[in-house]
Design a protein around this motif. Structure first.
Motif, mmCIF file in Angstrom:
data_model
loop_
_atom_site.group_PDB
_atom_site.id
_atom_site.type_symbol
_atom_site.label_atom_id
_atom_site.label_comp_id
_atom_site.label_asym_id
_atom_site.label_seq_id
_atom_site.Cartn_x
_atom_site.Cartn_y
_atom_site.Cartn_z
ATOM 1 N N PRO A 116 0.810 -1.221 0.000
ATOM 2 C CA PRO A 116 0.000 0.000 0.000
ATOM 3 C C PRO A 116 0.844 1.272 0.000
ATOM 4 O O PRO A 116 1.783 1.409 0.786
ATOM 5 N N THR A 117 0.514 2.185 -0.890
ATOM 6 C CA THR A 117 1.249 3.439 -1.050
ATOM 7 C C THR A 117 0.362 4.643 -0.778
ATOM 8 O O THR A 117 0.782 5.623 -0.186
ATOM 9 N N LEU A 118 -0.908 4.548 -1.208
ATOM 10 C CA LEU A 118 -1.825 5.670 -0.998
ATOM 11 C C LEU A 118 -2.135 5.873 0.478
ATOM 12 O O LEU A 118 -2.280 7.016 0.924
ATOM 13 N N ALA A 119 -2.259 4.781 1.232
ATOM 14 C CA ALA A 119 -2.650 4.907 2.648
ATOM 15 C C ALA A 119 -1.716 5.839 3.425
ATOM 16 O O ALA A 119 -2.188 6.775 4.089
ATOM 17 N N PRO A 120 -0.381 5.650 3.354
ATOM 18 C CA PRO A 120 0.485 6.612 4.051
ATOM 19 C C PRO A 120 0.418 8.019 3.450
ATOM 20 O O PRO A 120 0.616 9.008 4.164
ATOM 21 N N LEU A 121 0.091 8.116 2.154
ATOM 22 C CA LEU A 121 -0.031 9.442 1.549
ATOM 23 C C LEU A 121 -1.264 10.181 2.062
ATOM 24 O O LEU A 121 -1.246 11.405 2.212
ATOM 25 N N THR A 122 -2.351 9.437 2.356
ATOM 26 C CA THR A 122 -3.557 10.109 2.875
ATOM 27 C C THR A 122 -3.263 10.797 4.204
ATOM 28 O O THR A 122 -3.840 11.842 4.505
ATOM 29 N N GLU A 123 -2.354 10.221 4.986
ATOM 30 C CA GLU A 123 -2.007 10.829 6.278
ATOM 31 C C GLU A 123 -1.359 12.199 6.073
ATOM 32 O O GLU A 123 -1.601 13.139 6.832
ATOM 33 N N LEU A 124 -0.548 12.321 5.003
ATOM 34 C CA LEU A 124 0.088 13.601 4.704
ATOM 35 C C LEU A 124 -0.930 14.606 4.167
ATOM 36 O O LEU A 124 -0.863 15.795 4.495
ATOM 37 N N VAL A 125 -1.894 14.122 3.367
ATOM 38 C CA VAL A 125 -2.969 15.003 2.887
ATOM 39 C C VAL A 125 -3.714 15.602 4.086
ATOM 40 O O VAL A 125 -3.990 16.808 4.137
ATOM 41 N N VAL A 126 -4.033 14.762 5.060
ATOM 42 C CA VAL A 126 -4.739 15.234 6.258
ATOM 43 C C VAL A 126 -3.887 16.270 7.003
ATOM 44 O O VAL A 126 -4.383 17.321 7.423
ATOM 45 N N ALA A 127 -2.587 15.995 7.149
ATOM 46 C CA ALA A 127 -1.703 16.927 7.847
ATOM 47 C C ALA A 127 -1.633 18.265 7.120
ATOM 48 O O ALA A 127 -1.635 19.328 7.754
ATOM 49 N N GLU A 128 -1.609 18.222 5.789
ATOM 50 C CA GLU A 128 -1.501 19.453 4.987
ATOM 51 C C GLU A 128 -2.787 20.254 4.969
ATOM 52 O O GLU A 128 -2.772 21.468 5.006
ATOM 53 N N MET A 129 -3.929 19.559 4.859
ATOM 54 C CA MET A 129 -5.189 20.249 4.562
ATOM 55 C C MET A 129 -6.218 20.165 5.685
ATOM 56 O O MET A 129 -7.313 20.698 5.567
ATOM 57 N N GLY A 130 -5.851 19.502 6.789
ATOM 58 C CA GLY A 130 -6.803 19.323 7.878
ATOM 59 C C GLY A 130 -7.224 20.607 8.558
ATOM 60 O O GLY A 130 -8.329 20.704 9.089
ATOM 61 N N GLU A 131 -6.343 21.603 8.543
ATOM 62 C CA GLU A 131 -6.710 22.874 9.184
ATOM 63 C C GLU A 131 -7.861 23.539 8.436
ATOM 64 O O GLU A 131 -8.807 24.051 9.037
ATOM 65 N N ALA A 132 -7.788 23.517 7.102
ATOM 66 C CA ALA A 132 -8.851 24.126 6.291
ATOM 67 C C ALA A 132 -10.085 23.232 6.228
ATOM 68 O O ALA A 132 -11.207 23.714 6.101
ATOM 69 N N PRO A 140 -11.542 20.470 8.550
ATOM 70 C CA PRO A 140 -11.471 19.704 9.804
ATOM 71 C C PRO A 140 -12.049 18.296 9.688
ATOM 72 O O PRO A 140 -11.658 17.392 10.432
ATOM 73 N N GLU A 141 -12.978 18.080 8.715
ATOM 74 C CA GLU A 141 -13.560 16.732 8.573
ATOM 75 C C GLU A 141 -12.499 15.713 8.187
ATOM 76 O O GLU A 141 -12.647 14.519 8.452
ATOM 77 N N LEU A 142 -11.410 16.156 7.551
ATOM 78 C CA LEU A 142 -10.323 15.231 7.214
ATOM 79 C C LEU A 142 -9.681 14.696 8.489
ATOM 80 O O LEU A 142 -9.386 13.503 8.598
ATOM 81 N N ARG A 143 -9.436 15.584 9.450
ATOM 82 C CA ARG A 143 -8.818 15.149 10.714
ATOM 83 C C ARG A 143 -9.743 14.197 11.459
ATOM 84 O O ARG A 143 -9.301 13.197 12.032
ATOM 85 N N ALA A 144 -11.042 14.506 11.438
ATOM 86 C CA ALA A 144 -12.005 13.689 12.176
ATOM 87 C C ALA A 144 -12.067 12.267 11.621
ATOM 88 O O ALA A 144 -12.346 11.312 12.354
ATOM 89 N N LYS A 145 -11.785 12.108 10.322
ATOM 90 C CA LYS A 145 -11.925 10.785 9.689
ATOM 91 C C LYS A 145 -10.583 10.223 9.226
ATOM 92 O O LYS A 145 -10.548 9.296 8.413
ATOM 93 N N ALA A 146 -9.486 10.761 9.728
ATOM 94 C CA ALA A 146 -8.152 10.391 9.231
ATOM 95 C C ALA A 146 -7.895 8.886 9.326
ATOM 96 O O ALA A 146 -7.432 8.252 8.364
ATOM 97 N N ALA A 147 -8.190 8.287 10.484
ATOM 98 C CA ALA A 147 -7.909 6.853 10.681
ATOM 99 C C ALA A 147 -8.779 6.012 9.749
ATOM 100 O O ALA A 147 -8.300 5.045 9.141
ATOM 101 N N TYR A 148 -10.047 6.386 9.626
ATOM 102 C CA TYR A 148 -10.979 5.675 8.738
ATOM 103 C C TYR A 148 -10.491 5.731 7.294
ATOM 104 O O TYR A 148 -10.461 4.715 6.583
ATOM 105 N N VAL A 149 -10.091 6.931 6.844
ATOM 106 C CA VAL A 149 -9.621 7.110 5.462
ATOM 107 C C VAL A 149 -8.409 6.221 5.194
ATOM 108 O O VAL A 149 -8.344 5.512 4.180
#
Length: 328
Positions: free
Chosen positions: A241-257, A259-268
């Motif tokens: 898996p390659t996308l899964a660790p990348l989604t964590e970086l997407v959340v870190a980059e864009m979670g401030e703008a 917030p629903e990304l942070r709330a669902k980060a583990a699920y994503v």
């Protein structure tokens, strides 16, 4: 980004506002010498306004046809001509005060097609109603509908040649390089890195918005995006898996703008990893089957084989088409 007017201001103010926003030091501050515009070849009013308001010479105003500079919602309904603003991205562009370059229309179109002239803003003038027989009737209240590319503008302001090389995408691309253990190439060879960065962001937002991978509707669109990304990671030599660790970086980059990304980060991350693992179990067999077909001298893939690739190996039809096209 955009600005809209419904029966209030029209071409003159839309052009004036756009030019002010793009060139004023208070806003984007792009050097006017780098800017060129297109209009619909029949729209003499827009051409005249570009001459009058910013004082553009004729050789920096290009008249294009319906394909590029006419917008419509469908075969019938509201429609109208467009005018677009382009930025010259070429290295060694003329600095302010230097004699500007005269670029013939044919050369401009080639530069635009190659991305060296980058369209950042499209001003659509909704001034007609198209009937079923193709007749254009002037609307009683013509309107303005504009669209500007936020990430394209970011690339211009950051002095980059592509959205992918801005501070929005480079951290993702650099993370891909770490995961696959290969350096990123900014040219054509880096295509798979860019696909992974783009698809990681799309997958993160789709999952956070409640779309779930499936074999129908929007869930199928998500599954296809995920599987296309897995295939590009595979091309780079990574079989986990390659996308899964990348989604964590997407959340870190864009979670401030968002917030629903942070709330669902583990699920994503979990759903992405499961989907990647499921496809990785079958991709090897599917690619082997495809190579067998090619090695047999077949010039096309029969429908039954395309279905087998989907049903047995999980290859969406568009992925089979891409792979077949690459093999001629």
């Amino acid at each position: 980004l955009g600005n809209f007017s419904f029966g209030d201001y029209f071409k003159r103010d839309a052009i004036r506002f756009a030019w002010e926003f793009v060139t004023s030091k208070q806003f984007l501050g792009i050097d006017p010498v780098r800017l060129r515009v297109t209009v619909h070849h029949t729209d003499e009013e827009a051409r005249g306004l570009w001459r009058e308001i910013p004082g553009l010479p004729d050789h920096r105003i290009y008249g294009l046809g319906d394909k590029d500079n006419f917008w419509q919602m469908g075969d019938t309904g509201p429609c109208g001509p467009c005018t677009e603003i382009y930025v010259d991205l070429r290295q060694g562009g003329k600095a302010a005060g230097q004699k500007e370059e005269v670029i013939p229309q044919a050369e401009f179109e080639v530069l635009a097609e190659s991305g060296q002239m980058l369209e950042i803003w499209n001003l659509v003038f909704m001034q007609f109603e198209r009937s079923a027989d193709g007749t254009l009737t002037p609307l009683p209240k013509p309107s303005v509908d504009t669209g500007a590319g936020l990430e394209r503008i970011a690339s211009v302001l950051q002095g980059e040649d592509s959205n992918f090389h801005t501070d929005l995408f480079m951290p993702l691309i650099q993370r891909v390089a770490q995961l696959v253990g290969k350096p990123y190439d900014r040219g054509p060879a880096g295509g798979s890195f860019r696909v992974l960065a783009d698809h990681a962001r799309a997958v993160t937002f789709l999952l956070a918005d409640g779309v779930y991978p499936s074999n129908e509707g929007r869930g199928y669109v998500l599954r296809r995006i995920l599987r296309r990304a897995v295939r590009h990671a595979w091309l780079l030599g990574r079989k986990e898996p390659t996308l899964a660790p990348l989604t964590e970086l997407v959340v870190a980059e864009m979670g401030e703008a968002y917030p629903e990304l942070r709330a669902k980060a583990a699920y994503v991350a979990d759903v992405t990893r499961q989907e990647e693992e499921r496809f990785l179990e079958t991709i090897d067999g599917g690619l082997r089957r495809l190579e067998e077909l090619v090695a047999s001298g077949a010039r096309s893939i029969p429908g039954a084989e395309a279905f087998k690739l989907y049903d047995t190996f999980g290859f969406p039809i568009d992925l089979t088409q891409i792979l077949a096209g690459e093999r001629g």
